[in-house]
Design a protein around this motif. Structure first.
Motif, mmCIF file in Angstrom:
data_model
loop_
_atom_site.group_PDB
_atom_site.id
_atom_site.type_symbol
_atom_site.label_atom_id
_atom_site.label_comp_id
_atom_site.label_asym_id
_atom_site.label_seq_id
_atom_site.Cartn_x
_atom_site.Cartn_y
_atom_site.Cartn_z
ATOM 1 N N CYS A 144 -5.339 -19.877 4.011
ATOM 2 C CA CYS A 144 -4.538 -18.994 5.211
ATOM 3 C C CYS A 144 -4.819 -19.755 6.012
ATOM 4 O O CYS A 144 -5.671 -20.002 6.721
ATOM 5 C CB CYS A 144 -4.974 -17.298 5.285
ATOM 6 S SG CYS A 144 -4.424 -16.732 3.723
ATOM 7 N N ARG A 247 1.551 -8.426 -8.043
ATOM 8 C CA ARG A 247 2.123 -7.467 -7.384
ATOM 9 C C ARG A 247 2.046 -7.993 -5.804
ATOM 10 O O ARG A 247 2.749 -7.185 -5.129
ATOM 11 C CB ARG A 247 1.120 -6.161 -7.517
ATOM 12 C CG ARG A 247 1.761 -5.728 -8.659
ATOM 13 C CD ARG A 247 3.169 -5.466 -9.523
ATOM 14 N NE ARG A 247 2.838 -5.395 -10.450
ATOM 15 C CZ ARG A 247 3.525 -4.424 -10.813
ATOM 16 N NH1 ARG A 247 3.573 -2.746 -9.656
ATOM 17 N NH2 ARG A 247 3.585 -3.461 -12.205
ATOM 18 N N SER A 248 1.276 -8.923 -5.188
ATOM 19 C CA SER A 248 1.447 -9.527 -4.017
ATOM 20 C C SER A 248 1.644 -11.321 -4.575
ATOM 21 O O SER A 248 0.969 -11.916 -4.474
ATOM 22 C CB SER A 248 -0.192 -9.202 -3.424
ATOM 23 O OG SER A 248 -0.342 -8.261 -2.999
ATOM 24 N N THR A 249 1.824 -12.087 -3.232
ATOM 25 C CA THR A 249 2.196 -13.034 -3.152
ATOM 26 C C THR A 249 1.279 -13.645 -2.658
ATOM 27 O O THR A 249 0.577 -13.157 -1.398
ATOM 28 C CB THR A 249 3.537 -13.336 -2.739
ATOM 29 O OG1 THR A 249 3.808 -13.250 -1.026
ATOM 30 C CG2 THR A 249 4.799 -12.537 -3.062
ATOM 31 N N GLN A 251 1.374 -15.539 0.604
ATOM 32 C CA GLN A 251 1.343 -15.260 1.942
ATOM 33 C C GLN A 251 1.244 -13.456 2.584
ATOM 34 O O GLN A 251 0.585 -13.536 3.031
ATOM 35 C CB GLN A 251 3.411 -15.256 2.039
ATOM 36 C CG GLN A 251 3.216 -14.885 3.636
ATOM 37 C CD GLN A 251 2.867 -15.345 4.302
ATOM 38 O OE1 GLN A 251 2.925 -17.242 4.443
ATOM 39 N NE2 GLN A 251 2.420 -15.683 5.326
ATOM 40 N N GLN A 252 1.512 -12.368 1.403
ATOM 41 C CA GLN A 252 0.990 -10.704 1.622
ATOM 42 C C GLN A 252 -0.661 -11.258 1.567
ATOM 43 O O GLN A 252 -0.939 -10.699 2.617
ATOM 44 C CB GLN A 252 1.611 -10.271 0.188
ATOM 45 C CG GLN A 252 3.560 -10.009 0.446
ATOM 46 C CD GLN A 252 3.389 -9.380 -0.242
ATOM 47 O OE1 GLN A 252 3.382 -9.815 -1.630
ATOM 48 N NE2 GLN A 252 4.534 -8.501 -0.807
ATOM 49 N N CYS A 254 -2.457 -13.767 3.031
ATOM 50 C CA CYS A 254 -2.581 -13.981 4.244
ATOM 51 C C CYS A 254 -2.587 -13.101 5.156
ATOM 52 O O CYS A 254 -2.787 -12.684 6.446
ATOM 53 C CB CYS A 254 -1.820 -15.165 4.927
ATOM 54 S SG CYS A 254 -2.484 -16.995 3.197
ATOM 55 N N ASN A 255 -1.030 -12.501 5.075
ATOM 56 C CA ASN A 255 -1.010 -11.545 6.210
ATOM 57 C C ASN A 255 -2.118 -10.345 6.303
ATOM 58 O O ASN A 255 -2.251 -9.787 7.287
ATOM 59 C CB ASN A 255 0.755 -10.433 5.483
ATOM 60 C CG ASN A 255 2.054 -11.596 5.908
ATOM 61 O OD1 ASN A 255 1.297 -13.177 6.583
ATOM 62 N ND2 ASN A 255 3.215 -10.781 5.409
ATOM 63 N N PHE A 256 -2.927 -9.764 5.303
ATOM 64 C CA PHE A 256 -3.463 -8.820 4.954
ATOM 65 C C PHE A 256 -4.700 -9.503 6.455
ATOM 66 O O PHE A 256 -5.261 -8.625 6.431
ATOM 67 C CB PHE A 256 -4.013 -8.773 3.639
ATOM 68 C CG PHE A 256 -4.991 -7.362 3.352
ATOM 69 C CD1 PHE A 256 -4.886 -6.287 4.096
ATOM 70 C CD2 PHE A 256 -6.031 -8.743 3.591
ATOM 71 C CE1 PHE A 256 -5.751 -5.423 3.392
ATOM 72 C CE2 PHE A 256 -7.561 -7.495 3.077
ATOM 73 C CZ PHE A 256 -7.608 -5.933 2.811
ATOM 74 N N GLU A 259 -4.496 -9.048 9.610
ATOM 75 C CA GLU A 259 -4.294 -7.694 9.874
ATOM 76 C C GLU A 259 -5.450 -6.641 10.237
ATOM 77 O O GLU A 259 -5.386 -5.696 10.833
ATOM 78 C CB GLU A 259 -3.525 -6.553 8.948
ATOM 79 C CG GLU A 259 -1.824 -7.451 9.619
ATOM 80 C CD GLU A 259 -0.894 -7.165 8.396
ATOM 81 O OE1 GLU A 259 -1.616 -5.600 7.077
ATOM 82 O OE2 GLU A 259 0.265 -6.921 8.207
ATOM 83 N N LYS A 276 -6.882 -2.868 -3.133
ATOM 84 C CA LYS A 276 -5.274 -3.134 -2.911
ATOM 85 C C LYS A 276 -4.660 -3.133 -3.941
ATOM 86 O O LYS A 276 -3.444 -2.794 -4.888
ATOM 87 C CB LYS A 276 -4.981 -3.747 -2.151
ATOM 88 C CG LYS A 276 -5.104 -3.696 -1.016
ATOM 89 C CD LYS A 276 -4.493 -4.722 0.106
ATOM 90 C CE LYS A 276 -3.211 -5.146 0.046
ATOM 91 N NZ LYS A 276 -2.172 -4.125 0.718
#
Length: 288
Positions: A144, A247-249, A251-252, A254-256, A259, A276
């Motif tokens: 990330c 259920r997550s990529t 990128q998702q 890394c977004n988490f 945040e 999650k």
């Protein structure tokens, strides 16, 4: 009782999810010492290592792999140091040989004792601000990294995190993997919204063990991501089983991580990612 698996100087989290027992294993040590032949003789270099083994049909393969992988890696490296002074090439060749040897040794025991267990393997090594990754199966490693945001005036500022994938899944979605399996006599079962299953069993086409499926093309040859230079913008190295990524990529993920305001406790970050994904599938996650 199995001997404790090495997890020194690193942060991780695990969960068996809805299963009755944990089939996956992690081993890591971010402060290993490897000898290297230099101009003045042998000198010690520091190497960080983390490995995730996603077991199936029991935990026999993943437990053995996790218990012996780091010691075997160091042994292979130490026996080859006189052949080259190139640390990255030595680590690469030692890593490939280590995974092959683990598969060969476990498969021999499994054949003799009718053990059907298998395991994926993803191993990441960090040395001299470079990361080297070996992958067998469908576990993942990715970075990330902080991205730049360009402005009209030509200046740039730092934005969120973006994913740099360091592995690819070995399954029937890969045309070369599918062709290799079918050439070996393997057959895929296709189910709607699922990765095709080899001989109706598993989605991955490479694994440690899985002795009954070797005749159908299962191999333990690791795919190597050559040394990638790390920079100050690379904030997280994620090494995980496929659990959080159903259920997550990347990128998702890394977004988490971007945040979350507090990055002081990587173990807590790993645990939050598990929470999650908990209701989807069991997983194994490591965050560095």
């Amino acid at each position: 009782m199995p001997s404790p698996i090495r997890t020194q100087n690193c942060h991780f989290a695990t969960s068996e999810g809805r299963r009755l027992y944990q089939e996956d294993q992690v081993t890591c040590d971010v402060n290993l010492t490897f000898p290297l032949l230099g101009s003045d003789g042998l000198e010690d270099v520091k190497v960080g290592a983390v490995a995730v083994f996603d077991g199936h049909m029991g935990c026999a393969a993943s437990e053995i792999a996790a218990n012996v992988s780091l010691d075997k890696l160091m042994l292979k490296h130490n026996s080859s140091i006189e052949q080259s002074s190139n640390a990255k090439e030595l680590l690469k060749s030692s890593l490939v040989t280590t995974i092959h040897d683990i598969d060969a040794e476990f498969s021999e025991v499994a054949l003799e004792n009718n053990i059907y267990s298998g395991s994926t393997a993803v191993v990441a090594l960090i040395h001299d601000n470079h990361v080297l990754v070996a992958n067998v199966g469908d576990s993942k490693a990715f970075l990330c990294s902080q991205k730049n945001i360009s402005h009209e005036a030509g200046a740039a500022s730092l934005g969120g995190l973006f994913a740099k994938e360091l592995t690819r899944d070995h399954n029937a979605h890969s045309s070369d993997e599918r062709a290799r399996i079918e050439a070996s006599g393997g057959v895929f079962t296709f189910l709607r919204n699922f990765t095709p299953l080899l001989n109706g069993h598993f989605p991955m086409n490479r694994a440690i063990g899985d002795v009954p499926l070797k005749r159908s093309g299962i191999i333990a040859d690791p795919e190597i991501t050559d040394c990638l230079s790390l920079t100050s913008k690379d904030k997280f190295l994620v090494v995980s089983s496929d659990g959080i990524l159903h259920r997550s990529t990347p990128q998702q993920v890394c977004n988490f991580l971007n945040e979350v305001g507090d990055h002081s406790d990587p173990s807590l970050l790993a645990q939050q990612l598990i929470q999650k994904a908990y209701f989807h599938r069991r997983l194994h996650f490591y965050c560095w």
